[in-house]
Design a protein around this motif. Structure first.
Motif, PDB file in Angstrom:
ATOM      1  N   LEU A 174       0.977  -1.140   0.138  1.00 59.01           N
ATOM      2  CA  LEU A 174      -0.064  -0.100   0.240  1.00 59.01           C
ATOM      3  C   LEU A 174       0.774   1.257  -0.025  1.00 59.01           C
ATOM      4  O   LEU A 174       0.244   2.284   0.229  1.00 59.01           O
ATOM      5  CB  LEU A 174      -0.912  -0.096   1.040  1.00 59.01           C
ATOM      6  CG  LEU A 174      -2.031  -0.942   1.433  1.00 59.01           C
ATOM      7  CD1 LEU A 174      -2.698  -1.111   2.859  1.00 59.01           C
ATOM      8  CD2 LEU A 174      -2.933  -0.874   0.170  1.00 59.01           C
ATOM      9  N   ALA A 175       2.174   1.042  -0.277  1.00 64.59           N
ATOM     10  CA  ALA A 175       2.950   2.178  -0.105  1.00 64.59           C
ATOM     11  C   ALA A 175       2.897   3.323  -0.920  1.00 64.59           C
ATOM     12  O   ALA A 175       2.952   4.536  -0.947  1.00 64.59           O
ATOM     13  CB  ALA A 175       4.248   2.004  -0.335  1.00 64.59           C
ATOM     14  N   GLY A 176       2.220   3.174  -2.025  1.00 57.20           N
ATOM     15  CA  GLY A 176       2.081   3.994  -3.159  1.00 57.20           C
ATOM     16  C   GLY A 176       0.691   4.662  -3.258  1.00 57.20           C
ATOM     17  O   GLY A 176       0.152   5.666  -3.936  1.00 57.20           O
ATOM     18  N   GLY A 187      -6.492  -8.114   6.481  1.00 60.15           N
ATOM     19  CA  GLY A 187      -5.578  -8.953   5.820  1.00 60.15           C
ATOM     20  C   GLY A 187      -4.291  -8.617   5.958  1.00 60.15           C
ATOM     21  O   GLY A 187      -3.341  -9.240   5.738  1.00 60.15           O
ATOM     22  N   HIS A 188      -4.059  -7.229   6.177  1.00 58.38           N
ATOM     23  CA  HIS A 188      -2.802  -6.750   6.347  1.00 58.38           C
ATOM     24  C   HIS A 188      -2.172  -7.022   7.699  1.00 58.38           C
ATOM     25  O   HIS A 188      -2.987  -6.532   8.659  1.00 58.38           O
ATOM     26  CB  HIS A 188      -2.578  -5.353   5.777  1.00 58.38           C
ATOM     27  CG  HIS A 188      -2.666  -5.318   4.212  1.00 58.38           C
ATOM     28  ND1 HIS A 188      -1.792  -5.290   3.410  1.00 58.38           N
ATOM     29  CD2 HIS A 188      -3.761  -4.925   3.567  1.00 58.38           C
ATOM     30  CE1 HIS A 188      -2.100  -5.340   1.969  1.00 58.38           C
ATOM     31  NE2 HIS A 188      -3.223  -4.830   2.188  1.00 58.38           N
ATOM     32  N   ARG A 189      -0.968  -6.928   8.007  1.00 58.97           N
ATOM     33  CA  ARG A 189      -0.374  -6.930   9.330  1.00 58.97           C
ATOM     34  C   ARG A 189       0.073  -5.807   9.818  1.00 58.97           C
ATOM     35  O   ARG A 189       0.773  -5.209   9.230  1.00 58.97           O
ATOM     36  CB  ARG A 189       0.978  -7.873   9.398  1.00 58.97           C
ATOM     37  CG  ARG A 189       0.656  -9.643   9.022  1.00 58.97           C
ATOM     38  CD  ARG A 189       1.848 -10.550   8.871  1.00 58.97           C
ATOM     39  NE  ARG A 189       2.743 -10.432  10.043  1.00 58.97           N
ATOM     40  CZ  ARG A 189       3.920 -10.698  10.097  1.00 58.97           C
ATOM     41  NH1 ARG A 189       4.606 -10.966   9.156  1.00 58.97           N
ATOM     42  NH2 ARG A 189       4.489 -10.567  11.173  1.00 58.97           N
ATOM     43  N   ILE A 190      -0.767  -5.358  10.953  1.00 62.20           N
ATOM     44  CA  ILE A 190      -0.313  -4.069  11.525  1.00 62.20           C
ATOM     45  C   ILE A 190       0.177  -4.211  12.800  1.00 62.20           C
ATOM     46  O   ILE A 190      -0.353  -5.035  13.779  1.00 62.20           O
ATOM     47  CB  ILE A 190      -1.619  -3.513  11.662  1.00 62.20           C
ATOM     48  CG1 ILE A 190      -2.327  -3.034  10.263  1.00 62.20           C
ATOM     49  CG2 ILE A 190      -1.282  -1.904  12.366  1.00 62.20           C
ATOM     50  CD1 ILE A 190      -3.534  -2.469  10.591  1.00 62.20           C
ATOM     51  N   THR A 215      -6.023  -7.395  11.646  1.00 62.39           N
ATOM     52  CA  THR A 215      -4.884  -7.915  12.248  1.00 62.39           C
ATOM     53  C   THR A 215      -3.836  -6.951  12.992  1.00 62.39           C
ATOM     54  O   THR A 215      -3.140  -6.442  12.260  1.00 62.39           O
ATOM     55  CB  THR A 215      -4.589  -8.757  11.251  1.00 62.39           C
ATOM     56  OG1 THR A 215      -5.338  -9.551  10.805  1.00 62.39           O
ATOM     57  CG2 THR A 215      -3.476  -9.621  12.247  1.00 62.39           C
ATOM     58  N   ILE A 216      -3.896  -6.609  14.146  1.00 65.97           N
ATOM     59  CA  ILE A 216      -2.901  -6.107  14.856  1.00 65.97           C
ATOM     60  C   ILE A 216      -2.251  -6.852  15.706  1.00 65.97           C
ATOM     61  O   ILE A 216      -2.801  -7.750  16.474  1.00 65.97           O
ATOM     62  CB  ILE A 216      -3.740  -4.856  15.874  1.00 65.97           C
ATOM     63  CG1 ILE A 216      -4.268  -3.835  14.942  1.00 65.97           C
ATOM     64  CG2 ILE A 216      -2.810  -4.032  16.634  1.00 65.97           C
ATOM     65  CD1 ILE A 216      -5.169  -2.720  15.679  1.00 65.97           C
ATOM     66  N   LEU A 238       4.947  -5.662   7.120  1.00 62.30           N
ATOM     67  CA  LEU A 238       4.426  -4.933   8.286  1.00 62.30           C
ATOM     68  C   LEU A 238       3.999  -3.465   7.882  1.00 62.30           C
ATOM     69  O   LEU A 238       4.706  -2.650   7.127  1.00 62.30           O
ATOM     70  CB  LEU A 238       5.450  -5.023   9.250  1.00 62.30           C
ATOM     71  CG  LEU A 238       6.083  -6.370   9.837  1.00 62.30           C
ATOM     72  CD1 LEU A 238       6.754  -6.115  11.054  1.00 62.30           C
ATOM     73  CD2 LEU A 238       4.463  -6.988  10.438  1.00 62.30           C
ATOM     74  N   ALA A 239       3.184  -2.908   8.683  1.00 69.94           N
ATOM     75  CA  ALA A 239       2.541  -1.513   8.768  1.00 69.94           C
ATOM     76  C   ALA A 239       2.324  -1.186   9.972  1.00 69.94           C
ATOM     77  O   ALA A 239       2.284  -2.285  10.857  1.00 69.94           O
ATOM     78  CB  ALA A 239       1.602  -1.139   7.653  1.00 69.94           C
ATOM     79  N   THR A 240       2.174  -0.111  10.433  1.00 68.72           N
ATOM     80  CA  THR A 240       1.667   0.384  11.595  1.00 68.72           C
ATOM     81  C   THR A 240       0.740   1.407  11.565  1.00 68.72           C
ATOM     82  O   THR A 240       0.585   2.230  10.665  1.00 68.72           O
ATOM     83  CB  THR A 240       2.811   0.896  12.808  1.00 68.72           C
ATOM     84  OG1 THR A 240       2.615   0.831  14.118  1.00 68.72           O
ATOM     85  CG2 THR A 240       3.670   2.027  12.436  1.00 68.72           C
TER      86      THR A 240
END
Length: 311
Positions: A174-176, A187-190, A215-216, A238-240
């Motif tokens: 999702l960086a862009g 579904g993304h890992r936070i 999902t945290i 990973l994102a936060t």
């Protein structure tokens, strides 16, 4: 040692007559005589000699006079150090890089004449206890977590809804994106190792997960913001989450991206707490400042847990 007797001694020494000292202190001459006699008994010496011209200091009285003046000065400084409005306003901001710190910096710029003590207390129970004991004057919190209402003597006002942003490294899927719908984060890992069970922010993120199927992960030791940024930058999976007003600076080479979250935008609700009987005059000035300088809350298109106080 009774400070009233010391104050009376200094007044009599300056006036040279008990009658004039009585007039200055707004007491009777008999009261002056009794106070001087009591002080002489405490010290075990004569302080004055009566003469046709009035009262003259003895050698012991002359020796005691400068110390008596210093005692009164120390007493005045002691009172001034705790007098309402004379001591600094003590405010808990939880953490040094959060939105509350930014709010207090803005308050300090607007009111540089007000002395401030900024402290950082971890959990809400400690903060409430400090408010009730008078150790602090105000605290920024998200209130109230489920099943933990505020005590009746603690007042609160919601001052800022802070939008959450997604922080990613350059390799994240999702960086862009210019913005990310909240539902798309499922579904993304936070990764948020700073979430501690039992805190109000843990309750907030528990509800966010339950509401939107996110999902945290709070696993692993919390080595601080620098380690978090390095890990997110180097780990595409990973994102936060980060508050829009969180103040962090990182090297340009990390390539980190702060991405607004939409549809709805989750906002973290910051409230100011204080004890209803707190008399510090700067507390009212702080509340007025926040009321006029912060944006409204509960805006359309935003989300907060149902337990957050609306006021």
């Amino acid at each position: 040692m009774d400070l009233d007797t010391v104050r009376t001694f200094v007044a009599a020494a300056d006036a040279g007559q008990f009658q004039e000292a009585a007039a200055e202190l707004a007491v009777t001459q008999q009261a002056v005589s009794k106070r001087i006699a009591a002080l002489e008994r405490t010290l075990g010496v004569r302080l004055f000699t009566r003469t046709p011209r009035g009262a003259e200091l003895t050698i012991d009285g002359q020796a005691f006079l400068p110390h008596a003046r210093e005692l009164l000065r120390v007493a005045e400084r002691a009172v001034a150090s705790v007098g309402t409005g004379r001591r600094p306003l003590r405010v808990d901001v939880i953490a040094s890089r959060g939105a509350a710190t930014g709010l207090m910096r803005g308050f300090h710029r607007a009111h540089p004449e007000i002395d401030l003590d900024v402290v950082m207390l971890f959990d809400i129970e400690t903060a409430v206890a400090a408010l009730r004991s008078g150790t602090i004057d105000a605290s920024f919190r998200a209130v109230a977590a489920p099943g933990r209402p505020l005590p009746e003597d603690i007042e609160s006002v919601r001052v800022l809804d802070e939008p959450l942003q997604l922080l990613t490294g350059p390799g994240h899927a999702l960086a862009g994106a210019r913005s990310v719908p909240l539902a798309r984060l499922a579904g993304h890992r936070i990764w948020m190792p700073g979430i501690v069970p039992g805190t109000e922010w843990a309750a907030y993120y528990d509800d966010l997960v339950a509401e939107f199927g996110l999902t945290i992960e709070a696993t692993g030791p919390n080595f601080g913001s620098d380690a978090l940024l390095d890990t997110v930058a180097d780990t595409p999976a990973l994102a936060t989450f980060m508050g829009e007003h969180t103040s962090l600076v990182w090297p340009a080479g990390l390539g980190l991206r702060r991405i607004p979250v939409t549809g709805p935008t989750p906002v973290y609700p910051h409230s100011l707490l204080w004890h209803r009987d707190n008399p510090h005059p700067a507390l009212a000035i702080l509340r007025d400042h926040l009321a006029t300088t912060t944006a409204g809350h509960a805006a359309a298109g935003t989300w907060t847990p149902g337990w957050v106080l609306p006021r």
